[in-house]
Design an enzyme around this catalytic site. Sequence first.
Site, PDB file in Angstrom:
ATOM      1  N   ASP A 111      36.270  42.118  29.153  1.00 29.86           N
ATOM      2  CA  ASP A 111      37.529  41.171  28.895  1.00 29.86           C
ATOM      3  C   ASP A 111      38.231  41.566  27.828  1.00 29.86           C
ATOM      4  O   ASP A 111      39.583  41.390  27.815  1.00 29.86           O
ATOM      5  CB  ASP A 111      36.690  39.886  28.096  1.00 29.86           C
ATOM      6  N   LYS A 145      26.744  47.614  38.617  1.00 25.07           N
ATOM      7  CA  LYS A 145      26.285  48.548  39.630  1.00 25.07           C
ATOM      8  C   LYS A 145      25.117  49.299  39.200  1.00 25.07           C
ATOM      9  O   LYS A 145      24.234  49.618  39.762  1.00 25.07           O
ATOM     10  CB  LYS A 145      27.234  49.684  39.988  1.00 25.07           C
TER      11      LYS A 145
HETATM   12  C1  LIG Z   1      49.927  37.582  17.963  1.00 27.78           C
HETATM   13  C2  LIG Z   1      48.669  38.552  18.078  1.00 27.78           C
HETATM   14  C3  LIG Z   1      47.325  37.987  17.841  1.00 27.78           C
HETATM   15  C4  LIG Z   1      46.263  38.193  19.058  1.00 27.78           C
HETATM   16  C5  LIG Z   1      46.320  39.849  19.246  1.00 27.78           C
HETATM   17  C6  LIG Z   1      45.273  40.208  20.134  1.00 27.78           C
HETATM   18  C7  LIG Z   1      45.535  41.677  20.659  1.00 27.78           C
HETATM   19  C8  LIG Z   1      44.564  42.099  21.716  1.00 27.78           C
HETATM   20  C9  LIG Z   1      43.066  41.464  21.619  1.00 27.78           C
HETATM   21  C10 LIG Z   1      42.523  40.978  22.677  1.00 27.78           C
HETATM   22  C11 LIG Z   1      41.056  40.922  22.830  1.00 27.78           C
HETATM   23  C12 LIG Z   1      40.528  39.528  23.249  1.00 27.78           C
HETATM   24  C13 LIG Z   1      41.044  39.228  24.652  1.00 27.78           C
HETATM   25  C14 LIG Z   1      39.984  38.239  25.068  1.00 27.78           C
HETATM   26  C15 LIG Z   1      40.685  37.320  26.062  1.00 27.78           C
HETATM   27  C16 LIG Z   1      39.918  36.169  26.205  1.00 27.78           C
HETATM   28  O1  LIG Z   1      38.649  35.848  26.129  1.00 27.78           O
HETATM   29  S1  LIG Z   1      40.808  34.675  26.376  1.00 27.78           S
HETATM   30  C17 LIG Z   1      39.379  33.388  26.096  1.00 27.78           C
HETATM   31  C18 LIG Z   1      38.700  32.975  27.205  1.00 27.78           C
HETATM   32  N1  LIG Z   1      39.515  32.306  27.895  1.00 27.78           N
HETATM   33  C19 LIG Z   1      39.902  31.035  27.634  1.00 27.78           C
HETATM   34  O2  LIG Z   1      39.533  30.325  26.882  1.00 27.78           O
HETATM   35  C20 LIG Z   1      40.714  30.296  28.517  1.00 27.78           C
HETATM   36  C21 LIG Z   1      40.662  28.627  28.907  1.00 27.78           C
HETATM   37  N2  LIG Z   1      41.487  27.949  29.848  1.00 27.78           N
HETATM   38  C22 LIG Z   1      42.699  27.695  29.563  1.00 27.78           C
HETATM   39  O3  LIG Z   1      43.056  27.709  28.577  1.00 27.78           O
HETATM   40  C23 LIG Z   1      43.491  27.308  30.860  1.00 27.78           C
HETATM   41  O4  LIG Z   1      42.633  27.015  32.088  1.00 27.78           O
HETATM   42  C24 LIG Z   1      44.664  28.402  31.021  1.00 27.78           C
HETATM   43  C25 LIG Z   1      43.941  29.426  31.392  1.00 27.78           C
HETATM   44  C26 LIG Z   1      45.562  28.467  30.055  1.00 27.78           C
HETATM   45  C27 LIG Z   1      45.571  27.949  32.440  1.00 27.78           C
HETATM   46  O5  LIG Z   1      45.544  26.625  32.040  1.00 27.78           O
HETATM   47  P1  LIG Z   1      47.277  26.234  32.242  1.00 27.78           P
HETATM   48  O6  LIG Z   1      48.004  26.833  31.469  1.00 27.78           O
HETATM   49  O7  LIG Z   1      47.055  24.764  32.335  1.00 27.78           O
HETATM   50  O8  LIG Z   1      47.559  26.579  33.853  1.00 27.78           O
HETATM   51  P2  LIG Z   1      47.228  25.866  34.948  1.00 27.78           P
HETATM   52  O9  LIG Z   1      48.458  25.384  35.861  1.00 27.78           O
HETATM   53  O10 LIG Z   1      45.874  25.448  35.158  1.00 27.78           O
HETATM   54  O11 LIG Z   1      46.994  27.351  35.888  1.00 27.78           O
HETATM   55  C28 LIG Z   1      48.039  28.145  36.033  1.00 27.78           C
HETATM   56  C29 LIG Z   1      48.096  28.992  37.282  1.00 27.78           C
HETATM   57  O12 LIG Z   1      46.728  29.598  37.154  1.00 27.78           O
HETATM   58  C30 LIG Z   1      45.896  29.431  38.181  1.00 27.78           C
HETATM   59  N3  LIG Z   1      44.520  29.419  37.786  1.00 27.78           N
HETATM   60  C31 LIG Z   1      44.202  28.861  36.549  1.00 27.78           C
HETATM   61  N4  LIG Z   1      42.716  29.223  36.383  1.00 27.78           N
HETATM   62  C32 LIG Z   1      42.161  29.636  37.598  1.00 27.78           C
HETATM   63  C33 LIG Z   1      41.117  30.324  37.996  1.00 27.78           C
HETATM   64  N5  LIG Z   1      40.370  30.081  37.029  1.00 27.78           N
HETATM   65  N6  LIG Z   1      41.054  30.867  39.171  1.00 27.78           N
HETATM   66  C34 LIG Z   1      42.045  30.859  39.933  1.00 27.78           C
HETATM   67  N7  LIG Z   1      43.319  30.543  39.385  1.00 27.78           N
HETATM   68  C35 LIG Z   1      43.472  30.027  38.308  1.00 27.78           C
HETATM   69  C36 LIG Z   1      46.216  27.882  38.546  1.00 27.78           C
HETATM   70  O13 LIG Z   1      45.842  27.624  40.012  1.00 27.78           O
HETATM   71  C37 LIG Z   1      47.779  27.978  38.552  1.00 27.78           C
HETATM   72  O14 LIG Z   1      48.094  28.705  39.761  1.00 27.78           O
HETATM   73  P3  LIG Z   1      49.595  28.190  40.311  1.00 27.78           P
HETATM   74  O15 LIG Z   1      49.352  26.761  40.729  1.00 27.78           O
HETATM   75  O16 LIG Z   1      50.764  28.501  39.220  1.00 27.78           O
HETATM   76  O17 LIG Z   1      49.738  29.286  41.426  1.00 27.78           O
END
Ligand SMILES: CCCCCCCCCCCCCCCC(=O)SCCNC(=O)CCNC(=O)[C@H](O)C(C)(C)COP(=O)(O)OP(=O)(O)OC[C@H]1O[C@@H](n2cnc3c(N)ncnc32)[C@H](O)[C@@H]1OP(=O)(O)O
Length: 203
Positions: free
Chosen positions: A111, A136
């Site tokens: 991730d 795997k």
């Molecule tokens: C400034 C510098 C500071 C920081 C500097 C960082 C530096 C670098 C370090 C990085 C190191 C950490 C990186 C870890 C990355 C995490 O661990 S992130 C934490 C875990 N993830 C989360 O907490 C996300 C929780 N989920 C959400 O917030 C929302 O579901 C999302 C992902 C933002 C999407 O929600 P939304 O914005 O309402 O958009 P939504 O309309 O639901 O979906 C948009 C599109 O995606 C599709 N979609 C959404 N979910 C799915 C799914 N599960 N499956 C398939 N399609 C999907 C929808 O169908 C839609 O498709 P279209 O209709 O546009 O074709």
Amino acid sequence: MARQVNSQRNQEEAVIDLAWPNEAWSDVTKEIFHQLNAGTENGDWTRHPGYLRTGERRLYCRNISEQGKGFEYAIFINKREQRATCVCQFGPYLEGPPSHVHGGAVATMLDTVMGTCAYNVLEGFHLTANLNINYKKPVRLGSTAIFLAKVDKQENRKAYLSAYVTSADGSTTLCDATSLFVQLSQEQMEKAKKYLPQDSHND
Ligand SMILES: CCCCCCCCCCCCCCCC(=O)SCCNC(=O)CCNC(=O)[C@H](O)C(C)(C)COP(=O)(O)OP(=O)(O)OC[C@H]1O[C@@H](n2cnc3c(N)ncnc32)[C@H](O)[C@@H]1OP(=O)(O)O
């Protein structure tokens, strides 16, 4: 060789760049780091600084501060090729099956490597919407692995990435993974602003 990076944020919080070899790294980990770091000389690759914040919040994979006990890693980015490569040594506090790495620890690095790839090569801030992993082979505790991630395609706010994990010598595939990262909308970014670090230090 962790390097203290001054943080303008507040004095009691130091920001230390840990994405450098330290004495807990094995010779194998150091050798792979130096090979990857050599790629930064002509500018094709950049080393992503891995900051430990010593304040209240810490990046999850930087939160075990005892050297060598958790994740010891460095991530390199090739912006033009939309790729990231990471060398990671898994410490003894990451155990899952006896003497092997917890699957959640491997998932954390997948991730993080794919998230760091998306963060550095794509516009805007992305969150993981979906992460699929095929395990795997078990990963030995204390061993070194290489993570290779790339952006496969983008569709509007969706970015599809894939990654695979190999043994240090590249001979064995330990895992492969795919993910979907979704770029935050303007409105979501406005709401998220208060959580972002005020200075340029990321990760
Ligand atoms: C400034 C510098 C500071 C920081 C500097 C960082 C530096 C670098 C370090 C990085 C190191 C950490 C990186 C870890 C990355 C995490 O661990 S992130 C934490 C875990 N993830 C989360 O907490 C996300 C929780 N989920 C959400 O917030 C929302 O579901 C999302 C992902 C933002 C999407 O929600 P939304 O914005 O309402 O958009 P939504 O309309 O639901 O979906 C948009 C599109 O995606 C599709 N979609 C959404 N979910 C799915 C799914 N599960 N499956 C398939 N399609 C999907 C929808 O169908 C839609 O498709 P279209 O209709 O546009 O074709």
